[in-house]
Design a protein around this motif. Sequence first.
Motif, short mmCIF file in Angstrom:
data_model
loop_
_atom_site.label_atom_id
_atom_site.label_comp_id
_atom_site.label_asym_id
_atom_site.label_seq_id
_atom_site.Cartn_x
_atom_site.Cartn_y
_atom_site.Cartn_z
N ALA A 11 -0.46 -12.89 72.96
CA ALA A 11 -0.68 -12.24 71.67
C ALA A 11 -1.66 -11.09 71.79
CB ALA A 11 -1.18 -13.27 70.64
N ALA A 12 -2.57 -11.17 72.78
CA ALA A 12 -3.60 -10.15 72.95
C ALA A 12 -3.14 -8.97 73.79
CB ALA A 12 -4.85 -10.77 73.57
N GLN A 13 -2.09 -9.15 74.56
CA GLN A 13 -1.68 -8.07 75.45
C GLN A 13 -0.70 -7.12 74.77
OE1 GLN A 13 0.20 -9.85 78.88
NE2 GLN A 13 2.14 -10.20 77.82
N ASP A 14 -0.44 -6.02 75.44
CA ASP A 14 0.47 -5.02 74.91
C ASP A 14 1.87 -5.60 74.76
OD1 ASP A 14 2.56 -2.64 75.69
OD2 ASP A 14 0.86 -1.89 74.53
N GLU A 15 2.57 -5.18 73.69
CA GLU A 15 3.88 -5.76 73.41
C GLU A 15 4.88 -5.50 74.53
OE1 GLU A 15 7.33 -5.86 69.93
OE2 GLU A 15 5.56 -4.60 69.70
N LYS A 16 4.74 -4.35 75.18
CA LYS A 16 5.69 -4.06 76.26
C LYS A 16 5.46 -4.99 77.45
CE LYS A 16 7.94 -0.22 78.58
NZ LYS A 16 8.02 1.24 78.73
N ASP A 17 4.20 -5.39 77.68
CA ASP A 17 3.92 -6.36 78.74
C ASP A 17 4.53 -7.72 78.41
OD1 ASP A 17 2.50 -4.50 80.21
OD2 ASP A 17 0.59 -5.01 79.28
N THR A 18 4.41 -8.13 77.13
CA THR A 18 5.02 -9.39 76.71
C THR A 18 6.53 -9.34 76.85
OG1 THR A 18 3.23 -9.68 75.09
CG2 THR A 18 5.16 -11.09 74.84
N LEU A 19 7.11 -8.19 76.50
CA LEU A 19 8.55 -8.01 76.65
C LEU A 19 8.95 -8.14 78.11
CD1 LEU A 19 11.32 -7.19 75.43
CD2 LEU A 19 10.66 -4.80 75.84
N ALA A 20 8.16 -7.52 79.00
CA ALA A 20 8.47 -7.59 80.42
C ALA A 20 8.38 -9.03 80.94
CB ALA A 20 7.51 -6.70 81.21
N ASN A 21 7.40 -9.79 80.46
CA ASN A 21 7.28 -11.19 80.86
C ASN A 21 8.46 -12.01 80.36
OD1 ASN A 21 4.71 -11.74 82.36
ND2 ASN A 21 3.85 -10.70 80.61
#
Length: 283
Positions: free
Chosen positions: A175-185
């Motif tokens: 939740a704290a990280q950039d949305e694109k990083d979450t998308l990549a994960n």
Amino acid sequence: MAWCKDVEGTRLLIAPDSSATGSSGGRLLSLCHPKSGQKTCYLLVDGVLQELNWLKQSYKSWFLGNYVCEDGSIYAATPIDPVFIMLPIFEEARLKKGEDPGKFRQLDEIIFIDGYPGYQYILPLAENCMQVVCEVKEIGSSKFFRLDDLKVIAWLYCKVCVLKQTLSVLDQNYAAQDEKDTLANAVSILGEYVKDEPWLKLLCKHLNLDLLKETGKAPCIEVFPSSLESNVGSSNLLQERRKSDRKTNRTGKETKMAKPETESRNIKEMFSRASRRGSRMPP
């Protein structure tokens, strides 16, 4: 929860209780893993396909009745969408060449895999679940299926969206990280169940995502042989790898959520159709 004895010893398995529904019990099936193609063990119980996850911690044993299981490992059965398992089979069966979309074929032709009789037990699942990623033609009482690229990408996109939201809810680091990083994960986790060619690369292309650049490594999965002793992969290994990924991507402070990237019109249309037809979400 139950345990079973065989020549290799006793193993503990946590799975749905089929006796509660009055069914005859679950069935272990040897199927091809959708990513690696290796023979892997799955559990079919009450019409739901389950994958087996192996967990083991040091210095543990199980007391099972009057028996002591010195190996403290445990197997947990969790639902898996059958579309993942059938996607490579339907891709090969359509005999696509270049721009030619391929051939329509009946289910009993597609799912007959030499050396894998277990696929016949999931044949009833295919008729319902594969319509979300296939074109279907009915001639009389017969149905013919052909995999559709746009439907597959829409289905994968739907999975990614649900997974991305789930990660943010379950783990505050996401939740704290950039949305694109979450998308990549989310795409990287999904990549453990689909082949790089063509599906993962096509999905990344539509998401405008360079998975290698965002996560720092190409998607991979640890897969073990088909026996119950060593199965789909140690959840501990996957958990440690994902923790490492989060540490690599963590910035140390909260960032504002980026606006969702604009997707192609075709993907939005196909996603909408898939939703109306009741496409299955990841468990």
